[in-house]
Design a protein around this motif. Sequence first.
Motif, mmCIF file in Angstrom:
data_model
loop_
_atom_site.group_PDB
_atom_site.id
_atom_site.type_symbol
_atom_site.label_atom_id
_atom_site.label_comp_id
_atom_site.label_asym_id
_atom_site.label_seq_id
_atom_site.Cartn_x
_atom_site.Cartn_y
_atom_site.Cartn_z
ATOM 1 N N GLN A 14 -8.531 4.306 17.935
ATOM 2 C CA GLN A 14 -9.432 5.319 18.484
ATOM 3 C C GLN A 14 -8.738 6.277 19.450
ATOM 4 O OE1 GLN A 14 -9.576 1.993 18.808
ATOM 5 N NE2 GLN A 14 -10.661 1.358 20.661
ATOM 6 N N ARG A 15 -7.395 6.206 19.549
ATOM 7 C CA ARG A 15 -6.654 7.118 20.428
ATOM 8 C C ARG A 15 -5.520 7.756 19.624
ATOM 9 N NH1 ARG A 15 -6.883 4.985 26.637
ATOM 10 N NH2 ARG A 15 -8.361 3.287 26.327
ATOM 11 N N HIS A 16 -5.660 9.044 19.364
ATOM 12 C CA HIS A 16 -4.612 9.773 18.674
ATOM 13 C C HIS A 16 -3.318 9.683 19.478
ATOM 14 C CE1 HIS A 16 -2.396 13.269 17.105
ATOM 15 N NE2 HIS A 16 -3.134 13.102 16.001
ATOM 16 N N PRO A 17 -2.154 9.655 18.837
ATOM 17 C CA PRO A 17 -0.897 9.546 19.589
ATOM 18 C C PRO A 17 -0.723 10.613 20.663
ATOM 19 C CG PRO A 17 -0.492 9.203 17.252
ATOM 20 C CD PRO A 17 -1.931 9.603 17.376
ATOM 21 N N ARG A 75 -0.098 1.218 9.524
ATOM 22 C CA ARG A 75 -0.639 2.209 10.452
ATOM 23 C C ARG A 75 0.106 2.169 11.782
ATOM 24 N NH1 ARG A 75 -5.350 4.539 8.792
ATOM 25 N NH2 ARG A 75 -6.302 3.576 6.947
ATOM 26 N N TYR A 90 2.241 5.111 13.489
ATOM 27 C CA TYR A 90 1.794 5.514 14.823
ATOM 28 C C TYR A 90 2.971 5.510 15.807
ATOM 29 C CZ TYR A 90 -1.436 5.854 18.805
ATOM 30 O OH TYR A 90 -2.109 6.274 19.927
ATOM 31 N N GLU A 142 3.076 15.013 9.335
ATOM 32 C CA GLU A 142 1.991 14.908 8.355
ATOM 33 C C GLU A 142 2.308 13.737 7.446
ATOM 34 O OE1 GLU A 142 1.001 18.483 6.330
ATOM 35 O OE2 GLU A 142 0.999 19.715 8.147
ATOM 36 N N ILE A 148 -1.353 9.412 9.412
ATOM 37 C CA ILE A 148 -1.490 10.117 10.680
ATOM 38 C C ILE A 148 -0.972 11.538 10.546
ATOM 39 C CG2 ILE A 148 -0.710 10.213 13.093
ATOM 40 C CD1 ILE A 148 -0.482 7.171 13.039
ATOM 41 N N THR A 149 -1.696 12.464 11.132
ATOM 42 C CA THR A 149 -1.228 13.833 11.295
ATOM 43 C C THR A 149 -1.194 14.147 12.782
ATOM 44 O OG1 THR A 149 -2.127 14.565 9.169
ATOM 45 C CG2 THR A 149 -1.716 16.265 10.836
ATOM 46 N N ALA A 150 -0.073 14.677 13.233
ATOM 47 C CA ALA A 150 0.072 15.010 14.646
ATOM 48 C C ALA A 150 1.033 16.175 14.782
ATOM 49 C CB ALA A 150 0.581 13.814 15.446
#
Length: 301
Positions: free
Chosen positions: A69-72, A116, A120, A136, A140-142
């Motif tokens: 629940q916490r994006h990097p 995952r 991450y 991408e 995960i996309t960041a």
Amino acid sequence: MRIGISIGDVRGPASPADLVAQVRTAAELGYDTVWSSQAFGWDALTSLAVAGTLVPGIPLGTAVVPVPQRHPLVLASQALSVQAATGNRLTLGVGAGVAMMVTSMYGLPADRPAARMREYLTVLGPLLRGESVAHEGELITASGQVAVPGAEPPEVLVAALGPAMLRVAGELAGGTVTWMTGPRTLAAHIVPAITRAAESAGRPAPRVVAGLPVCVTDDEAGVRERIAEQFGLAGRVPEYRAVLDREGVAGPQDVAVVGDEKGVARQLARLADAGVTDYLASPFGTAEEQERTVRAVAALI
């Protein structure tokens, strides 16, 4: 073996003043680290920022922050903010979270937890170092960067119990944090697996932080019965059920550190013999029981 202590919700409802008092007591008694867990109350990182800014010196850690629940980018910003606020004393423990909670509470996928977590961490590491990322991936996309003046990248530990997650922790992090994992399983499974993974990746020997409830008491049977009631759910969650089965025990009450002063000392010595580098003491019981426990465990440091 270093000995740290938990603060906050895992010990019972805590006000800001309680958090500060718990950290101050730990520092005065010589504990090596204070650890904050993410539960259903205090945010683990915020609690360390609140208390850590008022109590200097003692190292701080999360054990652990669930990452689904916490994006990097969000977690990197939070962790580096704590670093800047507390003089770079943070160890960042992260975990995949309990699958049942991740899906039912947040509506997020919990499949392929090791994959995952691997992806991450490949994003989180550069962000903690202040680097820009443009990722991408499959899961995960960041895209972006986090810059907090004065903040150094914290050491990252990964909650790992199964073989796949232990490989991730050994290859990409500084070690692992376990919960409700007994000495037999630590010695025969956790420590060897993560050590092999770290060696194969050319990394230093990993930290193994073993978290267990502890109560110094003259009523061992009664306390273990209360632990069974309070932590019984852990015995039914697949992630913890697996390590309890490895240990050959019925539930959390059987791996908790409970007994009088000499009995607790013997149990902690067994953890050290298993290869644990850090014991995370989670005081259990009434205020009076916790007071006795905190001081008795401190005497073993």
